[in-house]
Design an enzyme around this catalytic site. Structure first.
Site, PDB file in Angstrom:
ATOM      1  N   GLU A 128      42.154  19.235  50.436  1.00  0.00           N
ATOM      2  CA  GLU A 128      43.600  19.084  50.291  1.00  0.00           C
ATOM      3  C   GLU A 128      44.165  17.768  50.834  1.00  0.00           C
ATOM      4  OE1 GLU A 128      44.865  23.768  50.397  1.00  0.00           O
ATOM      5  OE2 GLU A 128      44.497  22.825  52.333  1.00  0.00           O
TER       6      GLU A 128
HETATM    7  C1  TNX Z   1      43.471  26.829  51.989  1.00  0.00           C
HETATM    8  S1  TNX Z   1      40.599  26.749  52.239  1.00  0.00           S
HETATM    9  C2  TNX Z   1      43.109  25.930  52.978  1.00  0.00           C
HETATM   10  C3  TNX Z   1      43.612  26.139  54.338  1.00  0.00           C
HETATM   11  C4  TNX Z   1      44.560  27.307  54.422  1.00  0.00           C
HETATM   12  C5  TNX Z   1      44.028  28.450  53.614  1.00  0.00           C
HETATM   13  C6  TNX Z   1      44.825  29.722  53.729  1.00  0.00           C
HETATM   14  C7  TNX Z   1      40.898  25.308  52.559  1.00  0.00           C
HETATM   15  C8  TNX Z   1      39.772  24.409  52.524  1.00  0.00           C
HETATM   16  N1  TNX Z   1      42.157  24.963  52.812  1.00  0.00           N
HETATM   17  O1  TNX Z   1      44.211  24.962  54.800  1.00  0.00           O
HETATM   18  O2  TNX Z   1      44.686  27.689  55.760  1.00  0.00           O
HETATM   19  O3  TNX Z   1      43.971  28.059  52.278  1.00  0.00           O
HETATM   20  O4  TNX Z   1      44.181  30.785  53.111  1.00  0.00           O
END
Ligand code: TNX
Length: 514
Positions: free
Chosen positions: A325
Protein backbone atom coordinates in the site's frame (compact mmCIF):
# COMPACT_ATOMS: atom_id res chain seq x y z
CA UNK A 1 -13.97 -45.07 17.95
CA UNK A 2 -12.38 -47.58 15.65
CA UNK A 3 -9.76 -50.21 16.39
CA UNK A 4 -9.96 -49.93 20.16
CA UNK A 5 -9.25 -53.24 21.86
CA UNK A 6 -11.04 -52.96 25.16
CA UNK A 7 -9.27 -55.84 26.93
CA UNK A 8 -10.57 -57.18 30.23
CA UNK A 9 -11.67 -55.11 33.15
CA UNK A 10 -14.66 -53.68 34.90
CA UNK A 11 -17.35 -51.85 33.01
CA UNK A 12 -16.28 -48.51 34.46
CA UNK A 13 -12.62 -49.13 33.62
CA UNK A 14 -13.67 -49.93 30.08
CA UNK A 15 -15.80 -46.81 29.95
CA UNK A 16 -12.88 -44.68 31.08
CA UNK A 17 -10.67 -46.39 28.53
CA UNK A 18 -12.95 -45.39 25.71
CA UNK A 19 -13.22 -41.81 27.02
CA UNK A 20 -9.43 -41.69 27.06
CA UNK A 21 -9.20 -43.28 23.60
CA UNK A 22 -11.61 -40.67 22.23
CA UNK A 23 -8.89 -38.08 22.71
CA UNK A 24 -6.91 -39.80 19.95
CA UNK A 25 -9.75 -38.80 17.65
CA UNK A 26 -10.01 -35.12 18.55
CA UNK A 27 -6.47 -33.86 17.95
CA UNK A 28 -5.98 -30.49 16.24
CA UNK A 29 -4.03 -30.46 13.97
CA UNK A 30 -4.96 -34.01 12.99
CA UNK A 31 -1.82 -36.19 12.83
CA UNK A 32 -0.63 -38.08 9.77
CA UNK A 33 -1.29 -41.48 11.34
CA UNK A 34 -3.00 -42.56 14.58
CA UNK A 35 -3.44 -46.10 15.90
CA UNK A 36 -5.37 -46.86 19.05
CA UNK A 37 -4.15 -49.85 21.07
CA UNK A 38 -6.26 -50.00 24.22
CA UNK A 39 -4.73 -49.37 27.61
CA UNK A 40 -2.36 -46.46 27.80
CA UNK A 41 0.08 -44.83 30.18
CA UNK A 42 -1.04 -43.12 33.36
CA UNK A 43 1.25 -40.41 34.72
CA UNK A 44 1.69 -40.82 38.49
CA UNK A 45 3.86 -39.71 41.37
CA UNK A 46 6.36 -42.36 40.23
CA UNK A 47 6.78 -40.98 36.69
CA UNK A 48 10.15 -39.63 35.62
CA UNK A 49 10.99 -37.78 32.41
CA UNK A 50 14.08 -39.17 30.73
CA UNK A 51 16.35 -37.78 28.04
CA UNK A 52 19.40 -39.40 26.48
CA UNK A 53 21.55 -36.28 26.45
CA UNK A 54 21.40 -32.54 26.99
CA UNK A 55 19.97 -31.77 23.53
CA UNK A 56 16.48 -32.79 24.61
CA UNK A 57 16.66 -31.17 28.04
CA UNK A 58 14.98 -27.93 27.00
CA UNK A 59 11.88 -29.76 25.82
CA UNK A 60 11.96 -31.99 28.91
CA UNK A 61 12.00 -28.90 31.15
CA UNK A 62 9.15 -27.30 29.24
CA UNK A 63 7.13 -30.52 29.60
CA UNK A 64 7.94 -30.93 33.30
CA UNK A 65 7.00 -27.31 34.04
CA UNK A 66 3.75 -27.74 32.18
CA UNK A 67 2.77 -30.97 33.96
CA UNK A 68 3.93 -30.24 37.51
CA UNK A 69 1.32 -27.66 38.51
CA UNK A 70 -1.87 -29.54 37.54
CA UNK A 71 -0.60 -33.00 38.57
CA UNK A 72 1.23 -31.95 41.73
CA UNK A 73 3.93 -34.55 40.93
CA UNK A 74 7.71 -33.98 41.07
CA UNK A 75 8.40 -35.41 37.60
CA UNK A 76 12.20 -35.36 37.90
CA UNK A 77 14.22 -35.20 34.69
CA UNK A 78 16.90 -37.91 34.37
CA UNK A 79 19.55 -38.55 31.78
CA UNK A 80 19.37 -42.17 30.75
CA UNK A 81 20.85 -44.05 27.82
CA UNK A 82 18.52 -46.01 25.57
CA UNK A 83 14.91 -46.74 26.39
CA UNK A 84 13.57 -44.95 29.41
CA UNK A 85 12.36 -48.05 31.25
CA UNK A 86 9.11 -48.39 33.21
CA UNK A 87 7.19 -45.37 34.37
CA UNK A 88 8.96 -42.87 32.19
CA UNK A 89 8.07 -40.28 29.66
CA UNK A 90 11.07 -40.78 27.42
CA UNK A 91 12.11 -38.03 24.99
CA UNK A 92 14.44 -39.53 22.40
CA UNK A 93 16.36 -37.92 19.58
CA UNK A 94 17.32 -40.36 16.86
CA UNK A 95 19.53 -40.07 13.82
CA UNK A 96 17.38 -38.78 10.99
CA UNK A 97 16.39 -41.71 8.81
CA UNK A 98 15.54 -41.04 5.21
CA UNK A 99 11.96 -40.00 4.62
CA UNK A 100 11.51 -38.78 8.17
CA UNK A 101 10.63 -35.11 8.32
CA UNK A 102 12.91 -33.03 10.53
CA UNK A 103 9.99 -31.48 12.42
CA UNK A 104 8.17 -34.81 12.71
CA UNK A 105 7.82 -37.11 15.73
CA UNK A 106 6.50 -40.48 16.81
CA UNK A 107 4.60 -40.98 20.03
CA UNK A 108 3.83 -44.29 21.77
CA UNK A 109 1.79 -44.83 24.89
CA UNK A 110 1.27 -48.16 26.66
CA UNK A 111 0.79 -49.13 30.31
CA UNK A 112 4.51 -49.20 31.04
CA UNK A 113 5.42 -45.77 29.69
CA UNK A 114 5.33 -43.12 27.03
CA UNK A 115 7.91 -42.36 24.34
CA UNK A 116 8.27 -39.42 22.01
CA UNK A 117 10.98 -39.87 19.38
CA UNK A 118 12.06 -37.21 16.89
CA UNK A 119 14.98 -36.15 14.72
CA UNK A 120 15.12 -32.64 16.13
CA UNK A 121 14.13 -30.95 19.38
CA UNK A 122 11.45 -29.08 17.39
CA UNK A 123 9.89 -32.47 16.60
CA UNK A 124 9.94 -33.46 20.27
CA UNK A 125 8.25 -30.17 21.06
CA UNK A 126 5.51 -30.86 18.51
CA UNK A 127 5.07 -34.30 20.08
CA UNK A 128 4.75 -32.69 23.50
CA UNK A 129 1.91 -30.50 22.19
CA UNK A 130 0.18 -33.66 20.98
CA UNK A 131 0.74 -35.29 24.37
CA UNK A 132 -0.89 -32.25 25.96
CA UNK A 133 -4.10 -32.83 23.96
CA UNK A 134 -4.01 -36.55 24.76
CA UNK A 135 -4.23 -35.79 28.48
CA UNK A 136 -7.56 -34.86 30.08
CA UNK A 137 -8.44 -31.15 29.63
CA UNK A 138 -7.80 -30.62 33.37
CA UNK A 139 -4.10 -30.64 32.48
CA UNK A 140 -4.62 -27.03 31.36
CA UNK A 141 -5.14 -25.88 34.96
CA UNK A 142 -2.26 -24.17 36.70
CA UNK A 143 -3.29 -25.46 40.12
CA UNK A 144 -3.30 -29.04 41.39
CA UNK A 145 -6.25 -31.17 40.21
CA UNK A 146 -7.19 -34.65 41.27
CA UNK A 147 -7.86 -36.83 38.28
CA UNK A 148 -6.26 -39.80 36.57
CA UNK A 149 -3.70 -38.52 34.09
CA UNK A 150 -4.07 -41.19 31.45
CA UNK A 151 -2.67 -40.91 27.94
CA UNK A 152 -4.66 -43.31 25.75
CA UNK A 153 -2.77 -46.33 24.43
CA UNK A 154 -1.61 -46.00 20.87
CA UNK A 155 0.96 -44.78 18.45
CA UNK A 156 1.13 -41.66 16.39
CA UNK A 157 3.34 -40.91 13.42
CA UNK A 158 3.25 -37.26 12.51
CA UNK A 159 5.03 -34.52 10.56
CA UNK A 160 4.01 -31.18 9.01
CA UNK A 161 2.80 -30.64 5.48
CA UNK A 162 4.53 -27.21 5.38
CA UNK A 163 7.82 -26.42 7.15
CA UNK A 164 6.63 -22.85 7.63
CA UNK A 165 3.48 -22.17 9.62
CA UNK A 166 3.05 -18.54 10.55
CA UNK A 167 0.94 -16.07 12.45
CA UNK A 168 1.19 -12.29 12.12
CA UNK A 169 0.27 -9.87 14.89
CA UNK A 170 -0.14 -6.11 14.41
CA UNK A 171 1.35 -4.46 17.49
CA UNK A 172 1.45 -1.05 15.77
CA UNK A 173 -2.23 -0.03 15.42
CA UNK A 174 -2.68 -0.99 19.06
CA UNK A 175 0.30 -1.88 21.19
CA UNK A 176 0.34 -5.18 23.07
CA UNK A 177 2.70 -5.63 25.99
CA UNK A 178 5.25 -8.41 26.47
CA UNK A 179 2.92 -10.57 28.58
CA UNK A 180 0.20 -10.43 25.92
CA UNK A 181 2.61 -11.39 23.15
CA UNK A 182 3.93 -14.28 25.28
CA UNK A 183 0.38 -15.55 25.67
CA UNK A 184 -0.05 -15.24 21.91
CA UNK A 185 3.14 -17.27 21.37
CA UNK A 186 1.74 -19.97 23.66
CA UNK A 187 -1.37 -20.16 21.49
CA UNK A 188 0.76 -20.61 18.37
CA UNK A 189 2.88 -23.33 19.97
CA UNK A 190 -0.22 -25.16 21.17
CA UNK A 191 -1.33 -25.59 17.55
CA UNK A 192 2.15 -26.26 16.13
CA UNK A 193 2.62 -22.88 14.44
CA UNK A 194 6.34 -22.07 14.33
CA UNK A 195 6.69 -18.46 13.11
CA UNK A 196 5.50 -15.21 14.69
CA UNK A 197 5.53 -12.23 12.34
CA UNK A 198 5.43 -9.02 14.38
CA UNK A 199 4.17 -5.94 12.52
CA UNK A 200 6.32 -3.53 14.53
CA UNK A 201 5.85 -0.24 12.71
CA UNK A 202 3.04 1.63 11.02
CA UNK A 203 1.52 5.11 10.73
CA UNK A 204 0.10 5.00 14.24
CA UNK A 205 3.15 3.81 16.15
CA UNK A 206 6.78 2.66 16.14
CA UNK A 207 7.14 -0.27 18.56
CA UNK A 208 10.81 -1.25 18.64
CA UNK A 209 13.74 0.59 20.21
CA UNK A 210 16.42 1.69 17.72
CA UNK A 211 19.49 3.21 19.43
CA UNK A 212 20.68 5.23 16.44
CA UNK A 213 17.27 6.89 15.90
CA UNK A 214 15.93 7.37 19.44
CA UNK A 215 13.02 9.65 18.52
CA UNK A 216 11.32 6.68 16.88
CA UNK A 217 10.32 5.53 20.31
CA UNK A 218 10.70 8.81 22.25
CA UNK A 219 8.17 10.46 19.94
CA UNK A 220 6.80 7.82 17.58
CA UNK A 221 5.58 5.25 20.11
CA UNK A 222 3.17 7.23 22.23
CA UNK A 223 0.16 7.01 19.97
CA UNK A 224 -2.16 4.32 18.64
CA UNK A 225 -5.52 4.04 16.92
CA UNK A 226 -7.98 6.00 19.04
CA UNK A 227 -5.16 7.65 21.00
CA UNK A 228 -4.89 5.09 23.84
CA UNK A 229 -1.91 4.36 26.14
CA UNK A 230 0.37 2.52 23.59
CA UNK A 231 4.11 1.84 24.01
CA UNK A 232 7.06 -0.02 22.51
CA UNK A 233 9.48 -2.88 23.22
CA UNK A 234 12.89 -2.00 24.58
CA UNK A 235 15.73 -4.11 23.22
CA UNK A 236 15.69 -6.10 26.46
CA UNK A 237 11.97 -6.78 26.11
CA UNK A 238 12.38 -7.81 22.49
CA UNK A 239 15.16 -10.20 23.57
CA UNK A 240 12.82 -11.59 26.20
CA UNK A 241 10.21 -12.28 23.51
CA UNK A 242 12.81 -13.92 21.27
CA UNK A 243 13.92 -16.19 24.09
CA UNK A 244 10.36 -17.06 25.09
CA UNK A 245 9.57 -17.90 21.46
CA UNK A 246 12.76 -19.94 21.01
CA UNK A 247 11.87 -22.15 23.96
CA UNK A 248 8.67 -22.92 22.08
CA UNK A 249 10.38 -23.43 18.71
CA UNK A 250 8.78 -20.28 17.34
CA UNK A 251 10.90 -18.03 15.10
CA UNK A 252 10.16 -14.30 15.36
CA UNK A 253 10.03 -12.36 12.10
CA UNK A 254 10.22 -8.60 12.67
CA UNK A 255 8.47 -6.38 10.14
CA UNK A 256 9.56 -2.82 9.47
CA UNK A 257 6.95 -1.68 6.97
CA UNK A 258 8.54 0.41 4.16
CA UNK A 259 8.33 2.80 2.34
CA UNK A 260 4.62 3.36 3.15
CA UNK A 261 2.99 2.83 6.55
CA UNK A 262 5.76 5.01 7.98
CA UNK A 263 3.76 7.81 9.61
CA UNK A 264 5.29 7.17 13.03
CA UNK A 265 8.83 7.58 11.65
CA UNK A 266 7.79 10.71 9.72
CA UNK A 267 6.33 12.10 12.92
CA UNK A 268 9.62 11.46 14.77
CA UNK A 269 12.13 12.93 12.29
CA UNK A 270 11.52 15.97 10.09
CA UNK A 271 14.33 15.03 7.69
CA UNK A 272 12.62 11.81 6.63
CA UNK A 273 9.79 13.88 5.11
CA UNK A 274 10.20 15.24 1.58
CA UNK A 275 8.99 18.65 2.77
CA UNK A 276 11.31 18.59 5.81
CA UNK A 277 8.55 19.00 8.38
CA UNK A 278 7.36 16.48 10.91
CA UNK A 279 4.10 14.74 10.18
CA UNK A 280 1.24 15.03 12.67
CA UNK A 281 0.54 12.15 15.05
CA UNK A 282 -1.84 9.61 13.50
CA UNK A 283 -4.55 7.95 15.57
CA UNK A 284 -6.87 7.08 12.67
CA UNK A 285 -7.15 4.02 10.44
CA UNK A 286 -6.44 5.37 6.95
CA UNK A 287 -3.86 3.46 4.95
CA UNK A 288 -1.57 4.28 2.07
CA UNK A 289 -1.04 8.03 2.56
CA UNK A 290 2.50 8.04 3.99
CA UNK A 291 5.94 7.37 2.53
CA UNK A 292 9.57 7.89 3.33
CA UNK A 293 11.18 10.38 0.95
CA UNK A 294 12.47 8.24 -1.93
CA UNK A 295 14.93 10.87 -3.27
CA UNK A 296 16.76 11.70 -0.06
CA UNK A 297 19.98 9.94 0.93
CA UNK A 298 19.06 10.22 4.59
CA UNK A 299 16.19 7.80 3.88
CA UNK A 300 18.67 5.04 3.06
CA UNK A 301 20.94 5.91 5.99
CA UNK A 302 17.86 5.57 8.19
CA UNK A 303 16.80 2.26 6.65
CA UNK A 304 20.35 0.90 6.88
CA UNK A 305 20.60 1.76 10.59
CA UNK A 306 17.19 0.32 11.39
CA UNK A 307 17.73 -2.91 9.45
CA UNK A 308 21.22 -3.31 10.95
CA UNK A 309 19.93 -2.98 14.51
CA UNK A 310 16.89 -5.18 13.88
CA UNK A 311 19.13 -7.82 12.26
CA UNK A 312 21.47 -7.69 15.27
CA UNK A 313 18.68 -8.34 17.73
CA UNK A 314 16.94 -11.03 15.66
CA UNK A 315 18.46 -14.54 15.51
CA UNK A 316 15.91 -15.81 12.96
CA UNK A 317 16.74 -15.82 9.24
CA UNK A 318 14.11 -13.32 8.04
CA UNK A 319 13.31 -9.60 8.06
CA UNK A 320 9.99 -8.46 6.62
CA UNK A 321 10.10 -5.04 4.95
CA UNK A 322 6.41 -4.61 4.19
CA UNK A 323 6.13 -2.92 0.83
CA UNK A 324 2.31 -2.86 0.84
CA UNK A 325 0.00 0.00 0.00
CA UNK A 326 2.66 2.55 -0.96
CA UNK A 327 -0.07 4.51 -2.72
CA UNK A 328 1.66 7.91 -2.70
CA UNK A 329 4.77 6.84 -4.62
CA UNK A 330 5.00 6.20 -8.35
CA UNK A 331 5.93 2.77 -9.68
CA UNK A 332 9.39 3.98 -10.56
CA UNK A 333 9.93 5.51 -7.10
CA UNK A 334 8.79 2.24 -5.53
CA UNK A 335 11.25 0.28 -7.65
CA UNK A 336 14.07 2.71 -6.86
CA UNK A 337 13.38 2.30 -3.17
CA UNK A 338 13.22 -1.51 -3.21
CA UNK A 339 16.31 -1.75 -5.45
CA UNK A 340 18.25 -0.03 -2.67
CA UNK A 341 16.55 -1.53 0.37
CA UNK A 342 16.31 -5.26 -0.44
CA UNK A 343 20.14 -5.49 -0.69
CA UNK A 344 20.42 -3.83 2.74
CA UNK A 345 18.48 -6.73 4.25
CA UNK A 346 20.75 -9.19 2.46
CA UNK A 347 23.87 -7.28 3.52
CA UNK A 348 22.92 -7.85 7.15
CA UNK A 349 22.54 -11.57 6.54
CA UNK A 350 18.77 -11.84 6.47
CA UNK A 351 16.37 -13.15 3.89
CA UNK A 352 13.91 -10.42 2.80
CA UNK A 353 10.15 -10.92 2.98
CA UNK A 354 7.58 -8.45 1.65
CA UNK A 355 3.85 -8.28 1.08
CA UNK A 356 3.30 -9.51 -2.47
CA UNK A 357 3.44 -5.98 -3.95
CA UNK A 358 7.20 -6.19 -3.48
CA UNK A 359 7.33 -8.42 -6.56
CA UNK A 360 6.48 -5.37 -8.69
CA UNK A 361 10.04 -4.17 -8.04
CA UNK A 362 11.47 -7.44 -9.35
CA UNK A 363 13.63 -8.12 -6.30
CA UNK A 364 16.18 -10.96 -6.23
CA UNK A 365 14.53 -14.38 -6.23
CA UNK A 366 15.43 -15.19 -2.62
CA UNK A 367 12.88 -12.50 -1.64
CA UNK A 368 9.78 -14.14 -0.20
CA UNK A 369 6.39 -12.67 -1.11
CA UNK A 370 3.40 -12.84 1.23
CA UNK A 371 0.21 -13.05 -0.81
CA UNK A 372 -2.64 -11.24 0.94
CA UNK A 373 -5.28 -10.47 -1.69
CA UNK A 374 -8.44 -12.54 -1.87
CA UNK A 375 -8.46 -13.76 -5.48
CA UNK A 376 -7.15 -17.04 -6.87
CA UNK A 377 -5.79 -15.28 -9.94
CA UNK A 378 -2.66 -13.17 -9.57
CA UNK A 379 -0.67 -13.74 -12.77
CA UNK A 380 2.31 -11.60 -11.70
CA UNK A 381 2.63 -13.44 -8.42
CA UNK A 382 2.29 -16.80 -10.20
CA UNK A 383 4.98 -15.83 -12.67
CA UNK A 384 7.32 -14.77 -9.86
CA UNK A 385 6.73 -18.12 -8.16
CA UNK A 386 7.58 -19.89 -11.40
CA UNK A 387 10.78 -17.84 -11.49
CA UNK A 388 11.89 -19.03 -8.08
CA UNK A 389 10.24 -16.79 -5.47
CA UNK A 390 8.82 -18.58 -2.44
CA UNK A 391 5.40 -17.48 -1.24
CA UNK A 392 3.62 -17.28 2.08
CA UNK A 393 -0.12 -17.80 1.74
CA UNK A 394 -2.26 -15.29 3.65
CA UNK A 395 -5.35 -14.74 1.51
CA UNK A 396 -7.42 -12.16 3.36
CA UNK A 397 -10.67 -14.03 2.67
CA UNK A 398 -9.49 -17.03 4.73
CA UNK A 399 -6.40 -16.17 6.77
CA UNK A 400 -7.20 -12.64 8.02
CA UNK A 401 -8.21 -13.21 11.61
CA UNK A 402 -9.51 -9.64 11.94
CA UNK A 403 -12.32 -10.23 9.44
CA UNK A 404 -15.65 -10.40 11.25
CA UNK A 405 -17.19 -13.87 11.68
CA UNK A 406 -20.60 -12.52 10.63
CA UNK A 407 -22.59 -9.26 10.55
CA UNK A 408 -23.07 -9.30 14.31
CA UNK A 409 -19.37 -9.48 15.20
CA UNK A 410 -18.58 -6.25 17.04
CA UNK A 411 -14.81 -6.37 16.65
CA UNK A 412 -12.88 -6.61 13.41
CA UNK A 413 -13.21 -5.31 9.86
CA UNK A 414 -14.99 -6.60 6.78
CA UNK A 415 -13.13 -5.19 3.78
CA UNK A 416 -12.29 -8.73 2.59
CA UNK A 417 -15.79 -9.95 3.42
CA UNK A 418 -17.00 -11.89 6.42
CA UNK A 419 -14.85 -14.88 7.37
CA UNK A 420 -16.69 -17.55 9.27
CA UNK A 421 -14.79 -20.31 11.05
CA UNK A 422 -15.80 -22.62 8.24
CA UNK A 423 -14.32 -20.16 5.71
CA UNK A 424 -11.04 -20.17 7.64
CA UNK A 425 -10.90 -23.95 7.08
CA UNK A 426 -12.29 -24.02 3.56
CA UNK A 427 -9.22 -23.41 1.37
CA UNK A 428 -6.02 -25.11 0.41
CA UNK A 429 -2.78 -23.18 0.99
CA UNK A 430 -1.00 -25.41 -1.52
CA UNK A 431 -3.30 -24.70 -4.46
CA UNK A 432 -4.99 -21.39 -3.63
CA UNK A 433 -3.23 -19.43 -6.35
CA UNK A 434 -3.74 -20.52 -9.93
CA UNK A 435 -0.49 -21.34 -11.69
CA UNK A 436 1.48 -21.71 -8.45
CA UNK A 437 2.82 -25.13 -7.56
CA UNK A 438 2.63 -26.25 -3.94
CA UNK A 439 6.43 -26.48 -3.92
CA UNK A 440 6.58 -22.66 -4.10
CA UNK A 441 4.39 -22.26 -1.00
CA UNK A 442 6.37 -22.05 2.23
CA UNK A 443 3.13 -22.34 4.15
CA UNK A 444 0.07 -20.48 5.37
CA UNK A 445 0.17 -17.51 7.73
CA UNK A 446 -2.72 -15.96 9.60
CA UNK A 447 -2.77 -12.17 9.97
CA UNK A 448 -4.32 -10.33 12.88
CA UNK A 449 -4.54 -6.57 12.29
CA UNK A 450 -5.37 -4.56 15.35
CA UNK A 451 -7.25 -1.43 14.27
CA UNK A 452 -10.22 -2.62 16.36
CA UNK A 453 -8.40 -4.78 18.93
CA UNK A 454 -7.18 -3.29 22.20
CA UNK A 455 -6.76 -6.12 24.69
CA UNK A 456 -5.76 -9.78 24.97
CA UNK A 457 -9.47 -10.59 25.24
CA UNK A 458 -10.07 -8.87 21.89
CA UNK A 459 -7.20 -10.81 20.30
CA UNK A 460 -8.58 -14.06 21.67
CA UNK A 461 -12.07 -13.33 20.40
CA UNK A 462 -10.94 -12.94 16.78
CA UNK A 463 -8.28 -15.68 16.99
CA UNK A 464 -10.42 -18.40 18.57
CA UNK A 465 -11.79 -20.22 16.77
CA UNK A 466 -10.57 -18.58 13.52
CA UNK A 467 -7.00 -19.71 14.12
CA UNK A 468 -6.93 -23.50 14.78
CA UNK A 469 -8.43 -24.24 11.33
CA UNK A 470 -5.58 -22.47 9.54
CA UNK A 471 -3.02 -24.01 11.91
CA UNK A 472 -4.35 -27.43 10.90
CA UNK A 473 -4.16 -26.57 7.18
CA UNK A 474 -0.49 -25.76 7.70
CA UNK A 475 0.35 -28.96 9.53
CA UNK A 476 -1.92 -31.81 8.47
CA UNK A 477 -1.88 -33.75 5.20
CA UNK A 478 -4.15 -32.26 2.54
CA UNK A 479 -6.11 -35.50 2.35
CA UNK A 480 -7.14 -35.11 5.99
CA UNK A 481 -8.20 -31.47 5.93
CA UNK A 482 -11.11 -31.34 3.54
CA UNK A 483 -13.98 -32.53 5.75
CA UNK A 484 -15.55 -29.76 7.80
CA UNK A 485 -18.10 -32.26 9.17
CA UNK A 486 -15.27 -34.17 10.77
CA UNK A 487 -13.20 -31.12 11.75
CA UNK A 488 -16.06 -29.33 13.54
CA UNK A 489 -16.18 -32.12 16.15
CA UNK A 490 -12.45 -31.99 16.79
CA UNK A 491 -12.63 -28.19 17.04
CA UNK A 492 -15.56 -28.43 19.45
CA UNK A 493 -13.55 -30.78 21.67
CA UNK A 494 -10.87 -28.09 22.08
CA UNK A 495 -13.31 -25.78 23.87
CA UNK A 496 -13.01 -27.51 27.25
CA UNK A 497 -9.28 -26.67 27.14
CA UNK A 498 -9.92 -23.04 26.16
CA UNK A 499 -12.41 -22.72 29.03
CA UNK A 500 -9.76 -23.76 31.54
CA UNK A 501 -7.12 -21.55 29.90
CA UNK A 502 -9.55 -18.65 30.16
CA UNK A 503 -9.61 -17.99 26.41
CA UNK A 504 -12.29 -15.50 25.38
CA UNK A 505 -13.39 -17.47 22.33
CA UNK A 506 -16.35 -16.81 20.08
CA UNK A 507 -19.01 -19.51 20.47
CA UNK A 508 -19.96 -19.57 16.83
CA UNK A 509 -23.17 -21.52 16.14
CA UNK A 510 -21.27 -23.18 13.26
CA UNK A 511 -19.54 -25.51 15.73
CA UNK A 512 -21.31 -28.14 17.91
CA UNK A 513 -19.76 -27.01 21.21
CA UNK A 514 -20.21 -29.51 24.05
C1 TNX B 1 -4.64 -4.28 4.81
S1 TNX B 1 -2.82 -6.51 4.61
C2 TNX B 1 -3.38 -3.90 5.26
C3 TNX B 1 -3.24 -3.41 6.63
C4 TNX B 1 -4.57 -3.30 7.33
C5 TNX B 1 -5.41 -4.51 7.03
C6 TNX B 1 -6.71 -4.57 7.78
C7 TNX B 1 -1.85 -5.39 4.32
C8 TNX B 1 -0.59 -5.79 3.75
N1 TNX B 1 -2.23 -4.14 4.57
O1 TNX B 1 -2.57 -2.19 6.62
O2 TNX B 1 -4.35 -3.22 8.71
O3 TNX B 1 -5.66 -4.53 5.66
O4 TNX B 1 -7.34 -5.79 7.60
Amino acid sequence: VSAVSLGVGTASARCKESTDAARLETLVPVPVDVTSTGRGYTITDATTITVEDATAEGVAEYLAEFLRAPTGYDLPIKTHQGRGGRDTISLQLSEPSSGDHEQGYRLRSNPSGLTIRANEPAGLFAGVQTLRQLLPPAIEHDTEQSTEWTVPGGHIRDYPRFDYRGAHLDVARHFFDVETVKQFIDYLAQYKVNHLHLHLTDDQGWRIEIDSWPNLTDEGADSEVGGGPSGYYTKEEYAELIEYAQRRYVTIIPEIDLPGHTGAALESYAELNCDGTKREEDTGTNVGDTTLCIDKDVTYEFVDDVIREVAEMTPGPYIHIGGDEAHVVSDSEYNTFMDRVVPIVQKYGKRPIGWHQILDAEPPSETIAQYWYTGHDAPDVAEAAQNGHDLIASPASHAYMDMKYNEDTELGLDWAGLTSVKDAYDWDPGSFLNGVDESAIMGPETALWSETLETLEDIEFMFFPHFPPVAELGWSPAAKTDEWDEFEHRLAAQASRWEIQGVNYYQTPQVPWP
